[in-house]
Every structure is written in C-alpha cells, then in structure tokens.
Design a protein around this motif. Structure first.
Motif, PDB file in Angstrom:
ATOM      1  N   PRO A  36       0.812  -1.222   0.000  1.00  0.00           N
ATOM      2  CA  PRO A  36       0.000   0.000   0.000  1.00  0.00           C
ATOM      3  C   PRO A  36       0.842   1.267   0.000  1.00  0.00           C
ATOM      4  CG  PRO A  36       0.099  -0.889   2.211  1.00  0.00           C
ATOM      5  CD  PRO A  36       0.846  -1.856   1.335  1.00  0.00           C
ATOM      6  N   PHE A  37       0.519   2.173  -0.902  1.00  0.00           N
ATOM      7  CA  PHE A  37       1.112   3.499  -0.922  1.00  0.00           C
ATOM      8  C   PHE A  37       0.063   4.504  -0.464  1.00  0.00           C
ATOM      9  CE2 PHE A  37       5.087   3.909  -3.820  1.00  0.00           C
ATOM     10  CZ  PHE A  37       5.730   2.937  -3.082  1.00  0.00           C
ATOM     11  N   ALA A  38       0.526   5.573   0.146  1.00  0.00           N
ATOM     12  CA  ALA A  38      -0.389   6.599   0.647  1.00  0.00           C
ATOM     13  C   ALA A  38      -0.892   7.478  -0.490  1.00  0.00           C
ATOM     14  CB  ALA A  38       0.308   7.458   1.688  1.00  0.00           C
ATOM     15  N   VAL A  39      -2.148   7.891  -0.375  1.00  0.00           N
ATOM     16  CA  VAL A  39      -2.712   8.933  -1.233  1.00  0.00           C
ATOM     17  C   VAL A  39      -2.721  10.189  -0.379  1.00  0.00           C
ATOM     18  CG1 VAL A  39      -4.719   9.698  -2.556  1.00  0.00           C
ATOM     19  CG2 VAL A  39      -4.132   7.251  -2.443  1.00  0.00           C
ATOM     20  N   THR A  40      -1.789  11.092  -0.652  1.00  0.00           N
ATOM     21  CA  THR A  40      -1.567  12.212   0.254  1.00  0.00           C
ATOM     22  C   THR A  40      -0.942  13.388  -0.485  1.00  0.00           C
ATOM     23  OG1 THR A  40      -0.491  12.870   2.344  1.00  0.00           O
ATOM     24  CG2 THR A  40       0.715  11.356   0.919  1.00  0.00           C
ATOM     25  N   PRO A  41      -1.155  14.609  -0.016  1.00  0.00           N
ATOM     26  CA  PRO A  41      -0.516  15.770  -0.633  1.00  0.00           C
ATOM     27  C   PRO A  41       0.902  16.023  -0.130  1.00  0.00           C
ATOM     28  CG  PRO A  41      -2.016  16.497   1.057  1.00  0.00           C
ATOM     29  CD  PRO A  41      -2.175  15.012   0.975  1.00  0.00           C
ATOM     30  N   ALA A  42       1.287  15.345   0.961  1.00  0.00           N
ATOM     31  CA  ALA A  42       2.618  15.550   1.545  1.00  0.00           C
ATOM     32  C   ALA A  42       2.895  14.421   2.523  1.00  0.00           C
ATOM     33  CB  ALA A  42       2.702  16.895   2.263  1.00  0.00           C
ATOM     34  N   LEU A  43       4.172  14.116   2.725  1.00  0.00           N
ATOM     35  CA  LEU A  43       4.533  13.018   3.625  1.00  0.00           C
ATOM     36  C   LEU A  43       4.014  13.263   5.030  1.00  0.00           C
ATOM     37  CD1 LEU A  43       6.053  10.340   3.943  1.00  0.00           C
ATOM     38  CD2 LEU A  43       8.107  11.658   4.482  1.00  0.00           C
ATOM     39  N   ALA A  44       4.041  14.521   5.473  1.00  0.00           N
ATOM     40  CA  ALA A  44       3.624  14.831   6.840  1.00  0.00           C
ATOM     41  C   ALA A  44       2.104  14.924   6.991  1.00  0.00           C
ATOM     42  CB  ALA A  44       4.265  16.141   7.287  1.00  0.00           C
ATOM     43  N   HIS A  45       1.386  14.896   5.883  1.00  0.00           N
ATOM     44  CA  HIS A  45      -0.078  15.036   5.934  1.00  0.00           C
ATOM     45  C   HIS A  45      -0.711  13.662   6.131  1.00  0.00           C
ATOM     46  CE1 HIS A  45      -4.205  15.903   4.651  1.00  0.00           C
ATOM     47  NE2 HIS A  45      -3.914  17.193   4.739  1.00  0.00           N
ATOM     48  N   PRO A  46      -1.716  13.542   6.984  1.00  0.00           N
ATOM     49  CA  PRO A  46      -2.407  12.249   7.119  1.00  0.00           C
ATOM     50  C   PRO A  46      -2.935  11.782   5.767  1.00  0.00           C
ATOM     51  CG  PRO A  46      -3.077  13.749   8.869  1.00  0.00           C
ATOM     52  CD  PRO A  46      -2.272  14.565   7.899  1.00  0.00           C
ATOM     53  N   ALA A  47      -2.747  10.511   5.472  1.00  0.00           N
ATOM     54  CA  ALA A  47      -3.169   9.983   4.180  1.00  0.00           C
ATOM     55  C   ALA A  47      -4.686  10.010   4.051  1.00  0.00           C
ATOM     56  CB  ALA A  47      -2.657   8.561   4.005  1.00  0.00           C
ATOM     57  N   PHE A  48      -5.156  10.348   2.859  1.00  0.00           N
ATOM     58  CA  PHE A  48      -6.587  10.306   2.567  1.00  0.00           C
ATOM     59  C   PHE A  48      -7.039   8.869   2.315  1.00  0.00           C
ATOM     60  CE2 PHE A  48      -5.782  14.729   0.875  1.00  0.00           C
ATOM     61  CZ  PHE A  48      -6.510  15.377   1.865  1.00  0.00           C
ATOM     62  N   ALA A  49      -6.101   8.018   1.874  1.00  0.00           N
ATOM     63  CA  ALA A  49      -6.409   6.628   1.538  1.00  0.00           C
ATOM     64  C   ALA A  49      -5.097   5.925   1.238  1.00  0.00           C
ATOM     65  CB  ALA A  49      -7.335   6.564   0.315  1.00  0.00           C
ATOM     66  N   THR A  50      -5.189   4.637   0.955  1.00  0.00           N
ATOM     67  CA  THR A  50      -4.048   3.904   0.411  1.00  0.00           C
ATOM     68  C   THR A  50      -4.468   3.290  -0.920  1.00  0.00           C
ATOM     69  OG1 THR A  50      -4.639   1.845   1.561  1.00  0.00           O
ATOM     70  CG2 THR A  50      -3.090   3.343   2.677  1.00  0.00           C
ATOM     71  N   ILE A  51      -3.464   2.968  -1.716  1.00  0.00           N
ATOM     72  CA  ILE A  51      -3.710   2.365  -3.019  1.00  0.00           C
ATOM     73  C   ILE A  51      -2.594   1.375  -3.308  1.00  0.00           C
ATOM     74  CG2 ILE A  51      -2.418   4.092  -4.338  1.00  0.00           C
ATOM     75  CD1 ILE A  51      -4.647   3.955  -6.476  1.00  0.00           C
ATOM     76  N   GLU A  52      -2.885   0.337  -4.061  1.00  0.00           N
ATOM     77  CA  GLU A  52      -1.867  -0.611  -4.500  1.00  0.00           C
ATOM     78  C   GLU A  52      -0.747   0.150  -5.212  1.00  0.00           C
ATOM     79  OE1 GLU A  52       0.645  -3.257  -6.275  1.00  0.00           O
ATOM     80  OE2 GLU A  52      -0.706  -3.693  -4.598  1.00  0.00           O
ATOM     81  N   ARG A  53       0.483  -0.157  -4.821  1.00  0.00           N
ATOM     82  CA  ARG A  53       1.643   0.560  -5.356  1.00  0.00           C
ATOM     83  C   ARG A  53       1.679   0.580  -6.886  1.00  0.00           C
ATOM     84  NH1 ARG A  53       8.031  -0.611  -3.832  1.00  0.00           N
ATOM     85  NH2 ARG A  53       8.926   0.857  -5.337  1.00  0.00           N
ATOM     86  N   ALA A  54       1.281  -0.528  -7.504  1.00  0.00           N
ATOM     87  CA  ALA A  54       1.335  -0.602  -8.963  1.00  0.00           C
ATOM     88  C   ALA A  54       0.435   0.415  -9.637  1.00  0.00           C
ATOM     89  CB  ALA A  54       0.963  -2.010  -9.427  1.00  0.00           C
ATOM     90  N   ALA A  55      -0.575   0.916  -8.909  1.00  0.00           N
ATOM     91  CA  ALA A  55      -1.512   1.876  -9.498  1.00  0.00           C
ATOM     92  C   ALA A  55      -1.091   3.321  -9.283  1.00  0.00           C
ATOM     93  CB  ALA A  55      -2.908   1.661  -8.909  1.00  0.00           C
ATOM     94  N   ALA A  56      -0.097   3.559  -8.434  1.00  0.00           N
ATOM     95  CA  ALA A  56       0.247   4.936  -8.063  1.00  0.00           C
ATOM     96  C   ALA A  56       0.650   5.778  -9.269  1.00  0.00           C
ATOM     97  CB  ALA A  56       1.361   4.929  -7.022  1.00  0.00           C
ATOM     98  N   ARG A  57       1.462   5.237 -10.149  1.00  0.00           N
ATOM     99  CA  ARG A  57       1.931   6.029 -11.289  1.00  0.00           C
ATOM    100  C   ARG A  57       0.847   6.138 -12.363  1.00  0.00           C
ATOM    101  NH1 ARG A  57       8.439   4.590 -11.858  1.00  0.00           N
ATOM    102  NH2 ARG A  57       8.976   5.424  -9.798  1.00  0.00           N
ATOM    103  N   TYR A  58      -0.090   5.202 -12.407  1.00  0.00           N
ATOM    104  CA  TYR A  58      -1.210   5.332 -13.345  1.00  0.00           C
ATOM    105  C   TYR A  58      -2.008   6.587 -13.020  1.00  0.00           C
ATOM    106  CZ  TYR A  58      -5.188   4.091 -16.277  1.00  0.00           C
ATOM    107  OH  TYR A  58      -6.169   4.105 -17.238  1.00  0.00           O
ATOM    108  N   PHE A  59      -2.206   6.842 -11.723  1.00  0.00           N
ATOM    109  CA  PHE A  59      -2.924   8.037 -11.286  1.00  0.00           C
ATOM    110  C   PHE A  59      -2.005   9.255 -11.179  1.00  0.00           C
ATOM    111  CE2 PHE A  59      -5.780   4.702  -9.930  1.00  0.00           C
ATOM    112  CZ  PHE A  59      -7.043   5.259 -10.075  1.00  0.00           C
TER     113      PHE A  59
END
Length: 298
Positions: A117-140
C-alpha cells in the motif's frame, strides 16, 4: 614530461566535458512533463497527483463496471478533477481504490502488482486520505516517496552501485543506487532506508542507521505508466573499504564498485535510472568529484 602531463590533463578535461554534455541532454530528455496533458488530481481540495488526461478518459469508462458502483472522478474544473468525490473517509476510499486497482489490473493497465500500500496524500507529513496498491500509483500520477542511498567507500574516490534485476517491473536491468526503495504507507524515510539496506545489500541495521541525510530531490516526469511524481530522500553511507554488498531479496542482479568517472560515464549513457542518476550526481557534486551539469543544481 611537462608537455605529456599537460596533454593528459587536456584530454581528461575534454572527456569530462563530453560526459557532462551527454548527461545534461539525457536528464532533459527523461524529465519531460507537459502540464497541459494532465489534470491536478485532488482529494478534499488538496492535490495528490497529476492524472494524465488519457487515463481520466479510461477511468470514466470504468464507472458502472462490475464492482465500480461509485464515481471515480468528479467534474473537471479548469485543470483539476476530484478523485472519488462522493466517497468519504480513509477506509471507504481505500476500499474503493482497491476495487479500482483490481479492475485496472484486469485490463492489463498496471505494471507489476506489489501487494504494497502506498499513501494517497498531498505531503509526507499530511495524514493519508487513503491507500492504493503501489502498482496503481503512477497510473494516477500520485505523489510518492522513496529513499535512496549512495554507498561511499571510505578513503576512496569510489562508490558502490547496483544493477536492478531483469525481473523488476520498473527499469529492469538498469543501474541504481546501492540502496533504493519506495516508501510504503506508514513508513518514513530512514525506516525505509534501513529495511532496504538489509534486503538489497546486506547492510546491517546498526550500520545503515549511520547514513547521513542530504535533503531530497523532486522528480516529475511523464512515463509509459503515467507520471512519476516522487520525492526522493537522499542519504550517503560511508562503508568500510573491505565491505562487499550482497543481495538478499532477489531484486539486485549485481553490485559494482565504480570510480567517479566511471559513474559519470554510466549516467551519461542513460544506463542508470533517472532518480538514481540525480541522487548519484548530488553525491559526486557535494564531494567535488564531478563538474557542474547545466540545468542541474546540486
């Protein structure tokens, strides 16, 4: 004797100038990004990614498909679009994105499923809005994070580099930093580095923890999978002269000890990944082992 020395120095200077010219051209060619071809992907009004417009069209077609009973994207406004506009909360968003990632994978639109799982977030220090499968991160085109480390040999003008396994989903067979790894949700730069040091190069945690942080570099570029938008945390670790790395997770094909000039040549040939090239160049410039590269600030 003086004439021979002058000639050798002149030849060396010409070689270095050629390497720098080729390296600058290679960096520019691999760093292209056209904002007009992308949408600012947002959650709760905060940008979390750069979504390729072509992927936005595909995602809209998936709405209403089996298991996708929610709006994937909101209405486009100027150059932005909201992700999961009607889904609220960390758990609900993560579940929706998991279903969406599986659907994309079923259509062969993702590369290298990781179960990470990778974080869906605007910044490392910001609480994540969600997680997503790592393979999909660059698609989005999501903002991701990674830790990279230069393995500098004590008392030498040399460093260890690693060749990525041919089985890697991303950049197979290319040269990389001695240690490099993506940061999963819930981790941090140093914890990620210490874990990857052990797995990729057999560096004990007590030694890995001595790595010196040197800030970060930002990567934003168009790639086949979508967009690489990544904050890369830089580390250097001074290694004993008799240290020999060994891989433990099967993700490294070989390690090689190289001098500064050899490292520059590998980078100039485009044989090293872009992020590793930036990290290596930072280390060489800090030590005065490489001349300035136009368009690159170390």
């Amino acid at each position: 004797m003086s004439d021979s020395l002058d000639l050798a120095q002149h030849i060396a200077a010409d070689v270095a100038a050629d390497l720098v010219t080729r390296l600058a051209a290679n960096l520019a060619a691999r760093s292209r990004f056209d904002p007009a071809q992308h949408l600012r992907l947002t959650v709760e009004g905060r940008q979390v990614g750069w979504l390729p417009r072509r992927h936005a069209r595909t995602l809209r077609k998936l709405e209403g498909a089996e298991g996708i009973d929610f709006a994937v994207l909101g209405a486009e406004s100027a150059d932005a679009v909201a992700l999961l506009p009607d889904v609220q909360g960390f758990e609900a968003r993560s579940a929706a994105l998991a279903r969406l990632a599986r659907r994309l994978a079923a259509h062969n639109l993702l590369r290298g499923w990781r179960d990470e799982p990778f974080a869906v977030t605007p910044a490392l220090a910001h609480p994540a809005f969600a997680t997503i499968e790592r393979a999909a991160a660059r698609y989005f085109g999501l903002l991701t994070f990674a830790s990279h480390m230069n393995g500098i040999v004590a008392g030498q003008r040399a460093l260890w580099i690693a060749r990525r396994s041919e089985s890697k989903a991303v950049d197979p067979g290319m040269w990389d930093n001695l240690v490099a790894g993506g940061m999963p949700h819930g981790s941090d730069p140093l914890a990620t580095l210490v874990r990857e040091c052990d797995e990729e190069s057999g560096i004990a945690p007590w030694l890995a923890a001595q790595a010196q942080a040197h800030g970060e570099v930002q990567v934003l570029r168009e790639i086949d999978e979508g967009v690489q938008w990544e904050t890369v945390y830089l580390y250097d670790l001074e290694l004993p002269a008799d240290f020999v790395p060994h891989n433990r997770d099967g993700e490294v094909a070989e390690h090689r000890l190289v001098g500064a000039d050899a490292a520059l040549a590998i980078m100039a040939d485009g044989a090293m990944t872009l992020d590793a090239t930036l990290v290596t160049l930072c280390a060489l410039r800090r030590r005065g082992w490489a001349p300035p590269v136009p368009g690159f600030a170390a």
